[in-house]
Design a protein around this motif. Structure first.
Motif, PDB file in Angstrom:
ATOM      1  N   TYR A  15     -44.823 -20.994  53.594  1.00 45.06           N
ATOM      2  CA  TYR A  15     -43.887 -21.687  52.745  1.00 45.06           C
ATOM      3  C   TYR A  15     -44.102 -21.219  51.355  1.00 45.06           C
ATOM      4  CZ  TYR A  15     -42.427 -25.302  49.602  1.00 45.06           C
ATOM      5  OH  TYR A  15     -41.634 -25.848  48.610  1.00 45.06           O
ATOM      6  N   TRP A  16     -45.285 -20.963  51.022  1.00 45.48           N
ATOM      7  CA  TRP A  16     -45.296 -20.410  49.566  1.00 45.48           C
ATOM      8  C   TRP A  16     -44.868 -18.794  49.471  1.00 45.48           C
ATOM      9  CZ3 TRP A  16     -45.203 -23.428  45.580  1.00 45.48           C
ATOM     10  CH2 TRP A  16     -45.711 -24.610  45.896  1.00 45.48           C
ATOM     11  N   ILE A  17     -45.285 -18.227  50.276  1.00 49.45           N
ATOM     12  CA  ILE A  17     -44.447 -16.584  50.377  1.00 49.45           C
ATOM     13  C   ILE A  17     -43.063 -16.735  50.291  1.00 49.45           C
ATOM     14  CG2 ILE A  17     -44.243 -14.836  51.800  1.00 49.45           C
ATOM     15  CD1 ILE A  17     -47.317 -15.078  52.709  1.00 49.45           C
ATOM     16  N   TYR A  18     -42.530 -17.642  51.229  1.00 47.23           N
ATOM     17  CA  TYR A  18     -40.911 -17.658  51.173  1.00 47.23           C
ATOM     18  C   TYR A  18     -40.454 -18.313  50.001  1.00 47.23           C
ATOM     19  CZ  TYR A  18     -36.477 -19.233  53.159  1.00 47.23           C
ATOM     20  OH  TYR A  18     -35.105 -19.448  53.364  1.00 47.23           O
ATOM     21  N   ARG A  19     -41.117 -19.297  49.267  1.00 50.50           N
ATOM     22  CA  ARG A  19     -40.810 -19.814  47.991  1.00 50.50           C
ATOM     23  C   ARG A  19     -40.691 -18.669  46.969  1.00 50.50           C
ATOM     24  NH1 ARG A  19     -41.974 -25.720  45.665  1.00 50.50           N
ATOM     25  NH2 ARG A  19     -40.893 -25.183  43.582  1.00 50.50           N
ATOM     26  N   ARG A  20     -41.934 -18.145  46.799  1.00 49.13           N
ATOM     27  CA  ARG A  20     -41.912 -17.284  45.766  1.00 49.13           C
ATOM     28  C   ARG A  20     -40.971 -16.033  46.045  1.00 49.13           C
ATOM     29  NH1 ARG A  20     -47.782 -17.641  46.229  1.00 49.13           N
ATOM     30  NH2 ARG A  20     -47.615 -16.193  47.770  1.00 49.13           N
ATOM     31  N   PHE A  21     -40.622 -15.756  47.209  1.00 55.39           N
ATOM     32  CA  PHE A  21     -39.575 -14.712  47.543  1.00 55.39           C
ATOM     33  C   PHE A  21     -38.188 -15.069  47.044  1.00 55.39           C
ATOM     34  CE2 PHE A  21     -36.250 -12.864  50.474  1.00 55.39           C
ATOM     35  CZ  PHE A  21     -36.608 -11.596  50.129  1.00 55.39           C
TER      36      PHE A  21
END
Length: 99
Positions: A15-21
């Motif tokens: 989720y955090w990787i996706y959100r940062r992306f």
């Protein structure tokens, strides 16, 4: 750590990787988005040609080298189509031993 404990952590990490992306790409121009997609597709096709015997042969038969011939999404029309019958007949040759 047990698998039941790892799954929620993995989801949260994803989720955090996706959100940062998404936060980073929200300000990209359409040209930059297209270039990013084309580069990812080229990389994926190149990896398939390098590591998967089925794709290596199929690309060679079609005269298609992803590293040289793939510049934009429109170049997907040069990529040979994969059919369900291909997968049924050649599934053992579609495995990349590197992974």
């Amino acid at each position: 750590m047990h698998k039941k404990q790892i799954r929620p952590l993995a989801r949260l990490h994803g989720y955090w990787i996706y959100r940062r992306f998404l936060a980073a790409t929200a300000t990209w121009s359409p040209e930059r988005c297209r270039a990013w997609v084309a580069e990812r597709l080229r990389r994926t096709l190149s990896l398939a040609a390098e590591g998967v015997p089925f794709y290596r042969e199929r690309f060679r038969e079609a005269g298609f080298d992803p590293a040289r011939h793939f510049k934009a999404v429109e170049d997907l029309r040069h990529v040979p189509l994969l059919t369900k019958d291909d997968v049924r007949r050649h599934h053992e040759r579609m495995i990349d031993a590197r992974f």
